[in-house]
Design a protein around this motif. Structure first.
Motif, PDB file in Angstrom:
ATOM      1  N   PHE A 419       0.804  -1.675   0.030  1.00  6.34           N
ATOM      2  CA  PHE A 419       0.191  -0.212  -0.462  1.00  6.34           C
ATOM      3  C   PHE A 419       0.403   1.331  -0.062  1.00  6.34           C
ATOM      4  O   PHE A 419       2.007   1.261   0.605  1.00  6.34           O
ATOM      5  CB  PHE A 419      -0.896  -0.244   0.748  1.00  6.34           C
ATOM      6  N   ARG A 420       0.097   2.437  -0.609  1.00 10.79           N
ATOM      7  CA  ARG A 420       1.071   3.881  -0.798  1.00 10.79           C
ATOM      8  C   ARG A 420       0.577   4.206  -0.191  1.00 10.79           C
ATOM      9  O   ARG A 420      -0.791   4.898  -0.852  1.00 10.79           O
ATOM     10  CB  ARG A 420       1.618   4.211  -2.121  1.00 10.79           C
ATOM     11  N   PHE A 421       0.941   5.074   1.353  1.00 14.08           N
ATOM     12  CA  PHE A 421      -0.185   6.057   1.421  1.00 14.08           C
ATOM     13  C   PHE A 421       0.522   7.746   1.585  1.00 14.08           C
ATOM     14  O   PHE A 421       2.145   7.827   1.420  1.00 14.08           O
ATOM     15  CB  PHE A 421      -0.559   6.000   3.316  1.00 14.08           C
ATOM     16  N   THR A 422      -0.618   8.638   1.423  1.00 15.95           N
ATOM     17  CA  THR A 422       0.418  10.038   1.780  1.00 15.95           C
ATOM     18  C   THR A 422      -0.416  10.785   2.639  1.00 15.95           C
ATOM     19  O   THR A 422      -1.801  10.287   3.038  1.00 15.95           O
ATOM     20  CB  THR A 422      -0.588  10.741   0.140  1.00 15.95           C
ATOM     21  N   SER A 423       0.224  11.778   2.789  1.00 16.72           N
ATOM     22  CA  SER A 423      -0.125  12.382   3.948  1.00 16.72           C
ATOM     23  C   SER A 423      -0.934  13.591   3.392  1.00 16.72           C
ATOM     24  O   SER A 423       0.169  14.251   2.830  1.00 16.72           O
ATOM     25  CB  SER A 423       0.839  13.002   5.094  1.00 16.72           C
ATOM     26  N   GLY A 424      -2.086  14.533   3.850  1.00 16.20           N
ATOM     27  CA  GLY A 424      -2.759  15.410   3.171  1.00 16.20           C
ATOM     28  C   GLY A 424      -3.122  14.840   1.673  1.00 16.20           C
ATOM     29  O   GLY A 424      -4.050  16.669   1.134  1.00 16.20           O
ATOM     30  N   LYS A 425      -3.026  14.349   1.138  1.00 11.28           N
ATOM     31  CA  LYS A 425      -4.354  14.142   0.274  1.00 11.28           C
ATOM     32  C   LYS A 425      -4.330  12.603  -0.068  1.00 11.28           C
ATOM     33  O   LYS A 425      -4.035  11.709   0.901  1.00 11.28           O
ATOM     34  CB  LYS A 425      -3.205  14.715  -2.102  1.00 11.28           C
ATOM     35  N   TRP A 426      -5.374  12.158  -1.188  1.00  8.19           N
ATOM     36  CA  TRP A 426      -5.251  10.388  -1.617  1.00  8.19           C
ATOM     37  C   TRP A 426      -4.876  10.297  -2.352  1.00  8.19           C
ATOM     38  O   TRP A 426      -4.280  11.338  -3.270  1.00  8.19           O
ATOM     39  CB  TRP A 426      -6.634  10.080  -1.515  1.00  8.19           C
ATOM     40  N   ASN A 427      -3.919   8.783  -2.303  1.00  3.70           N
ATOM     41  CA  ASN A 427      -3.255   7.850  -3.009  1.00  3.70           C
ATOM     42  C   ASN A 427      -3.937   7.029  -3.352  1.00  3.70           C
ATOM     43  O   ASN A 427      -4.190   6.066  -2.958  1.00  3.70           O
ATOM     44  CB  ASN A 427      -2.168   7.795  -2.234  1.00  3.70           C
ATOM     45  N   GLN A 428      -4.648   6.901  -5.224  1.00  7.15           N
ATOM     46  CA  GLN A 428      -5.195   5.996  -5.249  1.00  7.15           C
ATOM     47  C   GLN A 428      -4.056   4.954  -6.724  1.00  7.15           C
ATOM     48  O   GLN A 428      -3.197   4.648  -6.573  1.00  7.15           O
ATOM     49  CB  GLN A 428      -5.899   6.441  -7.011  1.00  7.15           C
ATOM     50  N   GLN A 429      -4.376   3.708  -6.149  1.00  8.48           N
ATOM     51  CA  GLN A 429      -3.897   2.335  -6.476  1.00  8.48           C
ATOM     52  C   GLN A 429      -5.270   1.501  -5.855  1.00  8.48           C
ATOM     53  O   GLN A 429      -6.275   1.433  -6.406  1.00  8.48           O
ATOM     54  CB  GLN A 429      -2.607   1.957  -5.398  1.00  8.48           C
ATOM     55  N   GLU A 430      -4.629   0.129  -6.774  1.00  3.74           N
ATOM     56  CA  GLU A 430      -5.338  -0.941  -6.329  1.00  3.74           C
ATOM     57  C   GLU A 430      -3.948  -2.023  -5.841  1.00  3.74           C
ATOM     58  O   GLU A 430      -3.459  -2.306  -5.586  1.00  3.74           O
ATOM     59  CB  GLU A 430      -5.672  -1.985  -8.304  1.00  3.74           C
ATOM     60  N   THR A 431      -5.603  -2.851  -4.941  1.00  4.48           N
ATOM     61  CA  THR A 431      -5.410  -3.979  -4.810  1.00  4.48           C
ATOM     62  C   THR A 431      -6.160  -5.405  -4.229  1.00  4.48           C
ATOM     63  O   THR A 431      -7.349  -5.505  -4.770  1.00  4.48           O
ATOM     64  CB  THR A 431      -4.941  -3.538  -2.578  1.00  4.48           C
ATOM     65  N   MET A 432      -5.697  -6.336  -3.835  1.00  2.00           N
ATOM     66  CA  MET A 432      -6.107  -8.228  -4.456  1.00  2.00           C
ATOM     67  C   MET A 432      -6.521  -7.946  -2.467  1.00  2.00           C
ATOM     68  O   MET A 432      -7.184  -9.331  -2.516  1.00  2.00           O
ATOM     69  CB  MET A 432      -5.373  -8.550  -4.577  1.00  2.00           C
TER      70      MET A 432
END
Length: 513
Positions: A419-432
């Motif tokens: 997972f990739r997290f960002t502070s102060g904004k949303w970080n979009q990706q995909e996951t299973m």
């Protein structure tokens, strides 16, 4: 009762008509300025402002149609126009519409008995109530069963056979009992008589004419669409479906489905609470009566209605449609914000232009959002932790901090989930990683749901406490994780919004040196 003259009418729609309807499909919906359609931009601003203040409901999307045109369309960032929505029980209205098409094509009648479609799945002893159970009883949630037979949803079961084996305590048609499996049986009947799933059957009849393209529907282990849940479509597609009902089954000048069916489906056939007093009826939208997989609402309206506040609301007196997707634990309060702010604002005539209010509305529509987590501090961490044995098979978690960005990797039952997290904004990706749901048994053929579109943000509450949020963008739900760092270990708390944090789980893990 359904009009017998319509039941027997032979109006099989030719494939040529399907093709013509497809060519004339209106997609996307036409747009207009609110004042031109008799509602002020200020009223819509008032609605959106009030919606944002409701603590019990997190709004995700909203569409308002007046006179067939979109006058407001909103997606709370990070939700987006091109994403599908898990409709939950709004799926039921689509399944019932498939029954309407089958009636129109003289493939079945609503008076047909359910057991007549499944001679090979009947129990050894057929009760009188089972003999009497009709399609119409399923449509109106009046099977006679005392409660929803939840155990049927196990993947090892033949759902149809298991349903027919459930005792029917009351005379069919005598008592309202909401049941998603009753709708599943409608789906199974469609597949039995047409040889197609509900989704495939609806494609040339409903989805193609309305320009609904990007959709999917869960199946059970026997390959039958779940019917009562499991459909995913976009917000605009929900609006098209509701608008079709408002237009009495007509689309672009063509009668897609009979007006008689639309009228029957949206009329009261049974009361949820026949003893409801006047005060309750004046305040509650769940005691107004039930049609064919449609709820009647106050103010002479009706709706498709899904868990957590997914609404396809049709207001014939106002010539309007309201679509909402959300996550709510107070569904009445969610509807009340419509009644309080939008309902009084509909005018019968065009309103004077108000450029200032309209521009304010457009700015609000374009900038409305769900606040991301934002950190003021950024402790450094590059560590991996091993979980103690646990029933959910969480094995390890690792953290790599990079200032305002954070990488987290979970290993669950031998599978790695980065997972990739960002502070102060949303970080979009995909996951299973398995997504939150109110009922894991509802995830029947989950390959359709993955990889799931997600978005992440994080914050440090303090030097030793990390908060992580993952939104599953094509559901109403999100995961929350709180990590408490100690000397050589962590407490890893997990909860999800599908149960509003009720089933919080805390796991302990030790640092791997």
């Amino acid at each position: 009762m359904f009009h017998s003259s319509f039941i027997c009418r032979k109006t099989i729609l030719p494939q040529m008509a399907f093709a013509c309807a497809l060519l004339s499909a209106q997609t996307p919906l036409q747009k207009s300025i609110p004042e031109k359609e008799g509602i002020s931009s200020e009223a819509i601003i008032k609605f959106l402002t009030a919606a944002n203040k409701i603590e019990s409901t997190e709004f995700h999307s909203f569409m308002l149609l007046r006179h067939g045109k979109v006058v407001s369309e909103v997606y709370w960032n990070p939700y987006q126009k091109d994403l599908k929505n898990r409709l939950y029980s709004c799926s039921k209205s689509f399944t019932a519409t498939a029954i309407g098409f089958a009636v129109q094509e003289n493939r079945l009648k609503v008076t047909d008995k359910v057991i007549s479609f499944f001679p090979d799945k009947q129990p050894s002893e057929i009760s009188d109530n089972l003999k009497e159970l009709s399609i119409q009883n399923l449509l109106t949630m009046a099977s006679g069963m005392e409660k929803e037979p939840e155990f049927i949803r196990g993947s090892e079961n033949d759902w149809v056979k298991a349903y027919l084996a459930v005792p029917i305590d009351n005379k069919p048609g005598s008592k309202f009992n909401y049941s998603s499996l009753a709708t599943f049986m409608l789906s199974a009947i469609i597949q039995k008589v047409t040889g197609q799933t509900v989704a495939d059957y609806l494609k040339p009849r409903l989805f193609d004419p309305l320009g609904i393209k990007d959709y999917d529907w869960e199946n059970n282990s026997q390959g039958v669409n779940t019917g009562g849940w499991g459909l995913r479509v976009k917000t605009e597609d929900m609006a098209k479906f509701a608008q079709l009902f408002l237009q009495k089954g007509k689309w672009n000048g063509k009668q897609i489905i009979s007006e008689d069916w639309i009228n029957e489906a949206s009329s009261v056939h049974i009361l949820q609470n026949p003893n409801a007093g006047e005060k309750l009826k004046s305040e509650n939208d769940w005691v107004q009566g039930y049609g064919y997989q449609m709820w009647r609402s106050r103010f002479n309206s009706f709706r498709g209605d899904g868990a957590y506040g997914q609404y396809m609301l049709v207001l014939p007196d106002e010539d309007a449609v309201v679509i909402i997707t959300a996550e709510s634990n107070n569904l009445q309060e969610e509807l009340n914000v419509v009644w309080d702010n939008l309902l009084p604002a509909f005018d019968t005539k065009t309103l004077a232009e108000n450029k200032l209010a309209y521009q304010k509305l457009k700015n609000l529509e374009n900038n409305i959002s769900i606040e991301s987590l934002k950190s003021e501090i950024f402790p450094k961490i590059n560590k991996t932790y091993s979980f103690a044995d646990n029933s959910d098979k969480y094995q390890s978690v690792s953290f790599i901090s990079k200032g305002e960005k954070l990488e987290v990797k979970l290993v669950i039952d031998g599978k790695s989930y980065p997972f990739r997290f960002t502070s102060g904004k949303w970080n979009q990706q995909e996951t299973m990683r398995i997504q939150p749901t109110s009922d894991k048994r509802s995830l029947t053929d989950s390959y359709k749901l993955y990889p799931a579109k997600i978005t992440n943000s994080f914050r440090w509450r303090d030097e030793n406490t990390l908060e992580l949020k993952t939104i599953y963008l094509e559901t109403p739900h999100s995961h929350w994780m709180t990590v408490s760092f100690k000397d050589n270990s962590i407490d890893f708390e997990l909860k999800n919004s599908a149960d509003f944090g009720a089933k919080k789980m805390t796991l302990k893990a030790t640092e791997i040196k």
